[in-house]
Scaffold this active site. Structure first.
Site, short mmCIF file in Angstrom:
data_model
loop_
_atom_site.label_atom_id
_atom_site.label_comp_id
_atom_site.label_asym_id
_atom_site.label_seq_id
_atom_site.Cartn_x
_atom_site.Cartn_y
_atom_site.Cartn_z
N ARG A 101 0.75 -1.23 -0.01
CA ARG A 101 -0.05 -0.05 0.11
C ARG A 101 0.90 1.14 -0.07
NH1 ARG A 101 -4.96 1.00 4.09
NH2 ARG A 101 -6.11 -0.54 2.27
N HIS A 129 -8.06 0.05 -5.48
CA HIS A 129 -8.14 -0.82 -4.36
C HIS A 129 -8.64 -2.07 -4.69
CE1 HIS A 129 -7.72 -2.05 -0.08
NE2 HIS A 129 -8.57 -1.02 0.30
N GLN A 132 -9.95 -5.05 -2.23
CA GLN A 132 -11.23 -4.77 -1.59
C GLN A 132 -12.31 -5.00 -2.52
OE1 GLN A 132 -12.01 -3.38 1.91
NE2 GLN A 132 -13.94 -4.03 1.16
N ASP A 219 -18.11 5.10 1.08
CA ASP A 219 -16.89 4.99 1.44
C ASP A 219 -16.69 6.64 2.12
OD1 ASP A 219 -14.06 4.74 2.02
OD2 ASP A 219 -13.44 4.97 0.28
N CYS A 259 -16.65 -0.34 2.70
CA CYS A 259 -15.38 -0.91 2.90
C CYS A 259 -14.62 -0.78 4.17
CB CYS A 259 -14.40 -0.30 1.93
SG CYS A 259 -13.94 1.41 1.84
N ARG A 287 -12.55 -10.18 3.61
CA ARG A 287 -11.29 -9.93 3.14
C ARG A 287 -10.34 -10.99 3.30
NH1 ARG A 287 -9.76 -4.57 2.70
NH2 ARG A 287 -8.52 -5.31 1.27
N1 NVA Z 1 -11.11 5.69 0.04
C1 NVA Z 1 -10.44 5.14 1.36
C2 NVA Z 1 -10.47 3.78 1.28
C3 NVA Z 1 -10.17 3.08 2.54
C4 NVA Z 1 -10.17 1.70 2.66
C5 NVA Z 1 -9.08 5.92 1.49
O1 NVA Z 1 -8.43 5.92 0.53
O2 NVA Z 1 -8.86 6.02 2.69
N1 CP Z 2 -10.71 -1.43 3.78
C1 CP Z 2 -9.58 -1.18 4.12
O1 CP Z 2 -8.92 -1.10 3.10
O2 CP Z 2 -9.49 -0.85 5.32
P1 CP Z 2 -8.05 -0.67 5.84
O3 CP Z 2 -7.71 0.70 5.43
O4 CP Z 2 -8.07 -0.79 7.14
O5 CP Z 2 -6.97 -1.52 5.25
#
Ligand code: NVA
Ligand code: CP
Length: 300
Positions: A101, A129, A132, A219, A259, A287
């Protein structure tokens, strides 16, 4: 060697196979308890995570493998200026597969180009993502049994989740409606692809998008890296919320997915969240099963 960088990397048939595998792994965990014996997963997380990192780690341990990695850029040599390209050349000597990530769009793709092990995109800024989304498809199939004739609706920011979900929904043949403010639309190329390949619409009319939907998804309004825009975004996104009015125009048996993490009374009311908490937390559990399918598939 296959990577998982973008949901478009996998065809309908391959995505279907991954979903089958994830469901099979969920049903018969003991049969898969040793399929990754001796394999090591590196989790390279330059941004915070609860579900993605820990579900990958738990998945690899459940499959008989082991894990190593870092959970912030600060605790790695990225804080001393080491590039993603050099990092992955080193990690390739220590692990058999990695999940990354990174706040920069495309960083996992850069890593993949220098890597001798499969790279999984565990989120690259506002771009994608994919893991997810695989989980979300698994959860929809679990509840609705088939994607045939389903309408999928996403309400909120045209962010990484919106981009990946558009690809996932259209690939599986669902009709897809994205409700977002005009200045916060998903990626233009992805929307063009969706228009050419499926039944797709993007509009700021929330109720039109949610009408007769089978799945309603949201989200956060401000994603990782957008903390400074939070106050401004709260104003722009005020109406882009899953609430009773939105649910009243969706199908009676519509499911709600998120998510996570969730901000109650922002993108979703606490009431709707709790009414659909089983679906949302089954999604979080999935997940684990979906990550196992990805690890098994990429380690071949
Ligand atoms: N859109 C959110 C998703 C987290 C799983 C982020 O990037 O923070
Ligand atoms: N949904 C998700 O990606 O959660 P985290 O940011 O906690 O990994």
């Amino acid at each position: 060697m296959r990577h998982m960088l973008n949901p478009l990397d996998f065809s309908l048939e391959e995505t279907d196979n991954l979903l089958e595998l994830a469901a099979d792994i969920e049903k018969d965990r003991s049969r898969y308890a040793h399929v990754c014996d001796g394999k090591k997963l590196a989790t390279l997380f330059y941004e915070p995570s609860t579900r993605t990192r820990l579900s990958f780690e738990s998945a690899m341990l459940n499959l008989g493998g082991s894990v190593l990695g870092f959970s912030s850029a600060n605790s790695s040599s990225a804080s001393k200026g080491e590039s993603v390209s050099d990092t992955i050349r080193v990690i390739s000597c220590y692990a058999d597969i990695c999940a990354m990530r990174h706040p920069k769009e495309g960083a996992p793709m850069v890593a993949a180009s220098k890597s001798s092990i499969p790279v999984i995109n565990a989120g690259d800024g506002g771009h994608q993502h994919p893991t997810q989304t695989l989980t979300d498809l698994m959860t929809i199939r679990e509840y609705k049994k088939s994607f045939d004739g389903l309408k999928f609706c996403f309400i909120g920011d045209g962010n990484n989740m919106a981009n990946s979900l558009i690809v996932g929904a259209v690939t599986m043949g669902m009709s897809c409606a994205i409700a977002c403010p005009d200045d916060y639309k998903p990626d233009a190329e992805i929307m063009k692809w969706a228009e050419e390949n499926g039944d797709f619409m993007c509009s700021s009319n929330i109720l039109e998008c949610a009408k007769d939907a089978d799945v309603i998804y949201t989200d956060v309004w401000a994603s990782m890296g957008q903390e400074e825009e939070k106050a401004e975004r709260e104003k722009v996104f005020k109406n882009f919320q899953i609430n009773d009015e939105v649910m009243s125009v969706a199908k009676n048996d519509a499911m709600v997915l998120h998510c996570l993490p969730a901000h109650r009374e922002e993108e979703i009311t606490a009431k709707v969240f709790e009414e659909h908490a089983n679906e949302i937390f089954d999604e979080a559990e999935n997940r684990l099963h979906a990550q196992k399918a990805v690890l098994v598939k990429l380690l071949g």
